[in-house]
Design an enzyme around this catalytic site. Structure first.
Site, PDB file in Angstrom:
ATOM      1  N   GLY A   1       1.237  -0.945   5.702  1.00  0.00           N
ATOM      2  CA  GLY A   1       1.507  -1.771   6.530  1.00  0.00           C
ATOM      3  C   GLY A   1       0.493  -2.966   7.124  1.00  0.00           C
ATOM      4  O   GLY A   1       0.566  -3.269   8.233  1.00  0.00           O
TER       5      GLY A   1
ATOM      6  N   THR B   1       0.856  -1.312   0.095  1.00  0.00           N
ATOM      7  CA  THR B   1       0.054  -0.075  -0.257  1.00  0.00           C
ATOM      8  C   THR B   1       0.879   1.061   0.060  1.00  0.00           C
ATOM      9  O   THR B   1       2.118   1.037   0.315  1.00  0.00           O
ATOM     10  CB  THR B   1      -0.861   0.078   1.214  1.00  0.00           C
ATOM     11  OG1 THR B   1      -1.724  -1.210   1.258  1.00  0.00           O
ATOM     12  CG2 THR B   1      -1.917   1.249   1.329  1.00  0.00           C
TER      13      THR B   1
ATOM     14  N   SER C   1     -10.618  -2.970   6.461  1.00  0.00           N
ATOM     15  CA  SER C   1      -9.250  -2.699   6.346  1.00  0.00           C
ATOM     16  C   SER C   1      -8.692  -2.058   7.519  1.00  0.00           C
ATOM     17  O   SER C   1      -9.377  -2.001   8.471  1.00  0.00           O
ATOM     18  CB  SER C   1      -9.469  -1.353   5.278  1.00  0.00           C
ATOM     19  OG  SER C   1      -8.361  -0.838   5.054  1.00  0.00           O
ATOM     20  N   SER C   2      -7.247  -1.596   7.398  1.00  0.00           N
ATOM     21  CA  SER C   2      -6.602  -1.125   8.563  1.00  0.00           C
ATOM     22  C   SER C   2      -6.073   0.272   8.242  1.00  0.00           C
ATOM     23  O   SER C   2      -5.638   0.878   8.934  1.00  0.00           O
ATOM     24  CB  SER C   2      -5.291  -1.863   8.942  1.00  0.00           C
ATOM     25  OG  SER C   2      -5.737  -3.407   9.272  1.00  0.00           O
TER      26      SER C   2
HETATM   27  N1  GLU Z   1      -5.248  -4.655   2.837  1.00  0.00           N
HETATM   28  C1  GLU Z   1      -4.457  -3.509   3.616  1.00  0.00           C
HETATM   29  C2  GLU Z   1      -5.771  -2.954   4.488  1.00  0.00           C
HETATM   30  O1  GLU Z   1      -6.757  -2.507   3.717  1.00  0.00           O
HETATM   31  C3  GLU Z   1      -3.852  -2.570   3.339  1.00  0.00           C
HETATM   32  C4  GLU Z   1      -2.674  -3.073   2.714  1.00  0.00           C
HETATM   33  C5  GLU Z   1      -1.474  -3.049   3.600  1.00  0.00           C
HETATM   34  O2  GLU Z   1      -0.837  -1.961   3.619  1.00  0.00           O
HETATM   35  O3  GLU Z   1      -0.948  -4.096   3.798  1.00  0.00           O
HETATM   36  O4  GLU Z   1      -5.905  -2.960   5.617  1.00  0.00           O
END
Ligand code: GLU
Length: 638
Positions: A536, A444, A515-516
């Site tokens: 992250g 990301t 999501s995070s």
């Molecule tokens: N898929 C992750 C999320 O939406 C973001 C990707 C990442 O930074 O790992 O939390």
């Protein structure tokens, strides 16, 4: 003296493309974090220390994870564009120069502050599950899982690199929506710098070269052809990456609008590409997206959402609500941390001090246990979102934290916020299940922009794992996400008879995976003073917490706050970046924390923060960027 802020570099472009640049732009590159200026002004937040010669900016700042993206964004500002225009340009250029991390095959959350209207909101372009998705689609028993057999179809990585992991993308719709409603340039103009970079090529940096060695560039032929050499070997730094397929896709979008991606030939190519599956997974690994799913996202468009606002020591941290867990989890953590005198060096609460790390880690453990059960896409599942951040609900949870002991694992429970949310329907079962943490990718990108009028964008954008699904849409040159692997791999809704579990993050048709991502915009006395965020996976949440403590409690400049070593826990061991004192590690272990300094074989590295800061006394603007990647700040003096 802080070297970073003293350098004014004349812009050059290896590809000779960025001819729009004027010599008045100032570039602040991120080199290694070697500066130690000692004390810095504690109020308002993030300003460079007094002996720092940094001239602030007033006509705009762009901070992005790649210099070419920052340059293109700054050029847009200089040509008279606003922060929304510049953010659109940055996003498209990142698709070209940082293809591992974000792009039109993914989704994201764009925080926007409109200065004239004093309006702050998030544009949610999160990927969605297709209409044919089902809660058990990652299980071998699907579709007849009466007695769920929780054997998954393949490993996490195998699912993530098969079509079943691909969500209906939203990024282009999000950017187009932002431009149409709040920008001043056309989508075609916003795409132009990216088209030129894709067509003429650019010299790849060391980070991208290193990442081409990932397995994910080797599973699918179009990706391997593009990101490996003719012998299938990884690329080396300096390689001129030319992307005619991506340029063609961008040209079509420029000519026809966002619909070019969501209908017709490109939509069909996306659907065909996500019907692929890794041999290890078998045919069940084929994605379930149809052209109708793409048309439906186009018709429904993206959603604007109000922020979750966390009040932290007089600052209002505006974070991303559901379907992200970011805003709610950051709020819960800060609520617990606020009861301790973080920043009191003599009391043992300085930056990197044992007490600071311990009480913050305890706050993180509590909040993450709650996240597993209660957070997900509240558009499709009834969730007690208001209860989760209710101060009365959180008070007894936070009161569990003691500075000289660690809470037993058994006592870290998800809590029950239902009674604290007036809108949540009564439910019979009173016990609450405890959910487990799903693995998540760690890629990301985050970028932040402010313009001369004070409009701000704080944008976290993703294709999930590094290289997303690893599937490049044949002929069209962009990578598809693997965002659906952010869902629970097996449904959790009321899996045990006497336990309540809303299945917040179970797969469902049209649902957005939890999501995070945690882009934030920080206000004080009604004025915006900072914007930041990070990639992250689940560590994003704690990177934002680290940043907030560094700025608000430790009085660091924005660059110091970014450079300082970070720590993370989501309930298991406490992960530390390099740079913490050995005594602190011993202290944490003595309290009972397991400590790790490695993820697999690699040293712990947490996130990549790109940020802007505003001095409310005179609206001077500053930026900070992360040397953990190729973060670059460019500011425009007036
Ligand atoms: N898929 C992750 C999320 O939406 C973001 C990707 C990442 O930074 O790992 O939390």
């Amino acid at each position: 003296m802080n070297e970073k802020f003293s350098r004014t570099i004349r812009l050059t472009s290896g590809a000779g493309i960025l001819t729009l640049l004027a010599s008045s732009l100032m570039v602040i590159s991120c080199s290694s974090s070697d500066d130690d200026d000692g004390g810095s002004t504690a109020t308002p937040i993030g300003l460079p220390s007094d002996d720092d010669p940094a001239a602030g900016f007033s006509a705009g700042v762009v901070s992005a994870a790649h210099p070419l993206a920052a340059e293109a964004g700054a050029s847009t500002l200089e040509a008279g564009g606003n922060a929304i225009d510049a953010a659109a340009v940055v996003q498209f250029v990142l698709n070209v120069v940082e293809p591992t991390s974000s792009g039109i095959g993914g989704g994201g959350f764009m925080g926007v502050h409109l200065a004239a209207d004093d309006r702050t909101f998030f544009i949610d372009s999160r990927e969605k599950a297709p209409a044919a998705a089902s809660p058990t689609m990652f299980l071998t028993c699907d579709p007849a899982c009466d007695t769920p057999d929780v054997e998954t179809i393949g490993s996490f990585t195998e699912r993530a690199t098969s079509g079943i992991g691909v969500g209906v993308p939203g990024t282009l719709l999000g950017v187009a929506h932002a431009l149409e409603n709040y920008g001043t340039i056309s989508l075609a103009d916003a795409l132009q710098p990216a088209i030129e970079l894709a067509e003429n090529g650019f010299a790849i940096n060391e980070r991208l070269a290193m990442l081409t060695a990932s397995d994910r560039t080797s599973f699918w032929p179009e990706t391997s052809a593009k990101f490996r050499d003719e012998n299938g070997e990884p690329l080396t730094a300096g390689f001129m990456l030319v992307q005619p397929g991506l340029a063609e896709t961008f040209r079509r979008i420029a000519a026809e609008g966002a619909g070019a991606l969501y209908t017709g030939e490109i939509a069909q190519a996306i659907v065909d590409a996500q019907s692929r599956f890794r041999d290890e997974v078998g045919a069940r690994g084929a994605g379930r997206m149809t052209v109708q799913d793409l048309a439906d996202y186009l018709a429904a468009d993206v959603v604007e959402r109000d922020p979750v606002v966390s009040d932290y020591r007089g600052f209002q941290i505006n974070g991303m609500p559901s379907p992200s867990s970011g805003g709610n989890t950051v709020t819960q953590i800060l609520e617990c941390i606020e009861q301790f005198p973080i920043g009191d060096v003599d009391g043992g609460y300085g930056p990197g001090a044992l007490n600071t790390l311990h009480v913050a880690a305890e706050s993180m453990r509590l909040a993450f246990s709650s996240r597993g059960v209660w957070m997900g896409d509240a558009d499709l599942v009834e969730l007690p979102d208001a209860g989760l951040v209710n101060a009365e609900y959180l008070a007894p949870r936070c009161a569990q934290i003691s500075v000289d002991s660690r809470i037993d694992n058994d006592a870290i429970l998800p809590g029950d916020p239902r009674a604290f949310d007036p809108n949540f329907p009564p439910t019979a079962a009173s016990n609450v299940s405890s959910a487990s943490e799903e693995p998540a990718g760690v890629d990301t990108t985050h970028f932040s922009v402010i313009d001369g009028e004070g409009n701000v964008v704080s944008y976290t954008s993703t294709i999930e794992g590094t290289w997303g699904s690893g599937i490049t849409v044949p002929g069209f040159g962009f990578l598809l996400n693997n965002e659906l692997t952010d869902f629970n791999s097996a449904p959790s809704a009321n899996a045990a008879e006497d336990e309540f579990d809303p299945g917040a993050n179970d797969v469902a048709p049209g649902k957005r995976p939890r999501s995070s991502m945690s882009p934030v915009m920080v206000f004080q006395n009604g004025g915006l003073v900072a914007a930041y965020g990070s990639p992250g996976g689940s560590t994003i949440i704690n990177t934002v917490v680290n940043m907030t403590m560094n700025l608000v409690d430790h009085g660091m400049s924005i660059q110091e706050a970014i450079d300082a070593p970070r720590f993370h826990t989501s309930g298991g061991s406490v992960a530390l970046e390099a740079g913490f004192d050995a005594d602190v590690v011993t202290g944490l272990e003595t309290l009972g924390h397991e400590v790790t300094t490695t993820f697999g074989e690699d040293p712990v590295v947490l996130g990549s923060v790109q940020a802007i800061i505003v001095d409310p006394s005179d609206n001077t603007q500053f930026g900070g960027a992360d040397s953990r990647r190729a973060g670059t700040v460019i500011g425009l003096p007036r």
